[in-house]
Design a protein around this motif. Structure first.
Motif, PDB file in Angstrom:
ATOM      1  N   LEU A  51     -17.009  17.207  28.345  1.00  0.00           N
ATOM      2  CA  LEU A  51     -15.648  16.757  28.050  1.00  0.00           C
ATOM      3  C   LEU A  51     -14.989  16.400  29.366  1.00  0.00           C
ATOM      4  O   LEU A  51     -15.040  17.185  30.318  1.00  0.00           O
ATOM      5  N   ALA A  52     -14.378  15.226  29.444  1.00  0.00           N
ATOM      6  CA  ALA A  52     -13.764  14.778  30.692  1.00  0.00           C
ATOM      7  C   ALA A  52     -12.349  14.260  30.458  1.00  0.00           C
ATOM      8  O   ALA A  52     -11.993  13.845  29.349  1.00  0.00           O
ATOM      9  N   VAL A  99      -9.572  11.261  39.659  1.00  0.00           N
ATOM     10  CA  VAL A  99     -10.623  12.268  39.804  1.00  0.00           C
ATOM     11  C   VAL A  99     -10.922  12.829  38.413  1.00  0.00           C
ATOM     12  O   VAL A  99     -10.000  13.264  37.719  1.00  0.00           O
ATOM     13  N   PRO A 100     -12.209  12.836  38.005  1.00  0.00           N
ATOM     14  CA  PRO A 100     -12.508  13.379  36.676  1.00  0.00           C
ATOM     15  C   PRO A 100     -12.510  14.906  36.695  1.00  0.00           C
ATOM     16  O   PRO A 100     -13.018  15.529  37.615  1.00  0.00           O
ATOM     17  N   ALA A 101     -11.934  15.504  35.668  1.00  0.00           N
ATOM     18  CA  ALA A 101     -12.046  16.939  35.413  1.00  0.00           C
ATOM     19  C   ALA A 101     -13.023  17.055  34.258  1.00  0.00           C
ATOM     20  O   ALA A 101     -12.787  16.500  33.183  1.00  0.00           O
ATOM     21  N   VAL A 102     -14.155  17.739  34.464  1.00  0.00           N
ATOM     22  CA  VAL A 102     -15.227  17.780  33.474  1.00  0.00           C
ATOM     23  C   VAL A 102     -15.609  19.228  33.170  1.00  0.00           C
ATOM     24  O   VAL A 102     -15.700  20.045  34.082  1.00  0.00           O
ATOM     25  N   VAL A 103     -15.829  19.541  31.892  1.00  0.00           N
ATOM     26  CA  VAL A 103     -16.356  20.843  31.477  1.00  0.00           C
ATOM     27  C   VAL A 103     -17.527  20.605  30.526  1.00  0.00           C
ATOM     28  O   VAL A 103     -17.593  19.578  29.847  1.00  0.00           O
ATOM     29  N   ILE A 104     -18.453  21.556  30.501  1.00  0.00           N
ATOM     30  CA  ILE A 104     -19.569  21.521  29.558  1.00  0.00           C
ATOM     31  C   ILE A 104     -19.165  22.339  28.340  1.00  0.00           C
ATOM     32  O   ILE A 104     -18.759  23.495  28.482  1.00  0.00           O
ATOM     33  N   VAL A 105     -19.257  21.743  27.159  1.00  0.00           N
ATOM     34  CA  VAL A 105     -18.891  22.412  25.916  1.00  0.00           C
ATOM     35  C   VAL A 105     -20.169  22.763  25.160  1.00  0.00           C
ATOM     36  O   VAL A 105     -20.998  21.886  24.899  1.00  0.00           O
ATOM     37  N   HIS A 106     -20.343  24.055  24.837  1.00  0.00           N
ATOM     38  CA  HIS A 106     -21.502  24.560  24.092  1.00  0.00           C
ATOM     39  C   HIS A 106     -21.074  25.015  22.705  1.00  0.00           C
ATOM     40  O   HIS A 106     -19.894  25.212  22.458  1.00  0.00           O
ATOM     41  N   GLY A 107     -22.054  25.230  21.837  1.00  0.00           N
ATOM     42  CA  GLY A 107     -21.785  25.825  20.533  1.00  0.00           C
ATOM     43  C   GLY A 107     -21.225  24.867  19.510  1.00  0.00           C
ATOM     44  O   GLY A 107     -20.467  25.261  18.639  1.00  0.00           O
ATOM     45  N   VAL A 108     -21.596  23.608  19.610  1.00  0.00           N
ATOM     46  CA  VAL A 108     -21.101  22.604  18.672  1.00  0.00           C
ATOM     47  C   VAL A 108     -22.043  22.542  17.480  1.00  0.00           C
ATOM     48  O   VAL A 108     -23.231  22.239  17.627  1.00  0.00           O
ATOM     49  N   ALA A 109     -21.537  22.862  16.305  1.00  0.00           N
ATOM     50  CA  ALA A 109     -22.350  22.822  15.092  1.00  0.00           C
ATOM     51  C   ALA A 109     -22.453  21.390  14.576  1.00  0.00           C
ATOM     52  O   ALA A 109     -21.505  20.620  14.678  1.00  0.00           O
ATOM     53  N   GLY A 110     -23.596  21.052  14.027  1.00  0.00           N
ATOM     54  CA  GLY A 110     -23.782  19.706  13.495  1.00  0.00           C
ATOM     55  C   GLY A 110     -23.910  18.691  14.603  1.00  0.00           C
ATOM     56  O   GLY A 110     -24.277  19.007  15.727  1.00  0.00           O
ATOM     57  N   ASP A 154     -21.894  23.111  39.200  1.00  0.00           N
ATOM     58  CA  ASP A 154     -20.573  22.667  39.643  1.00  0.00           C
ATOM     59  C   ASP A 154     -19.552  22.582  38.513  1.00  0.00           C
ATOM     60  O   ASP A 154     -18.386  22.340  38.775  1.00  0.00           O
ATOM     61  N   LEU A 155     -19.990  22.748  37.263  1.00  0.00           N
ATOM     62  CA  LEU A 155     -19.092  22.531  36.127  1.00  0.00           C
ATOM     63  C   LEU A 155     -18.796  23.825  35.372  1.00  0.00           C
ATOM     64  O   LEU A 155     -19.706  24.612  35.112  1.00  0.00           O
ATOM     65  N   PRO A 156     -17.530  24.027  34.973  1.00  0.00           N
ATOM     66  CA  PRO A 156     -17.205  25.169  34.116  1.00  0.00           C
ATOM     67  C   PRO A 156     -17.762  24.940  32.710  1.00  0.00           C
ATOM     68  O   PRO A 156     -18.016  23.805  32.306  1.00  0.00           O
TER      69      PRO A 156
END
Length: 82
Positions: free
Chosen positions: A17-18, A30-41, A62-64
């Motif tokens: 997600l950015a 400047v992009p702010a980026v996070v990794i999103v886990h646990g997405v169903a489907g 480097d990413l939250p």
């Protein structure tokens, strides 16, 4: 935590997600980026806008990371930059 942004990369079981932060003009974006886990489907398609609610998991390189409890597709915000 609740974050709003666009899907910049789709991975198995999640996505990145950015959102761009701009202080003055597009040249200093400047992009702010996070990794999103646990997405169903199926995750949302790349470049679509979403609002994610979840729990902060810490960093991964480097990413939250965020464990999603809900992912809601939304229209592009009137102010897409922060």
């Amino acid at each position: 935590v609740q974050l709003t942004g666009f899907i910049s990369k789709v991975d198995p079981g999640g996505f990145q997600l950015a959102r761009y932060q701009i202080a003055c003009c597009a040249a200093d974006a400047v992009p702010a980026v996070v990794i999103v886990h646990g997405v169903a489907g199926h995750p949302p398609r790349r470049d679509s806008w979403v609002r994610v609610t979840g729990a902060y998991l810490g960093g991964s390189g480097d990413l939250p990371r965020l464990a999603a409890t809900s992912v809601e597709q939304i229209p592009v915000p009137n102010e897409p930059y922060e």
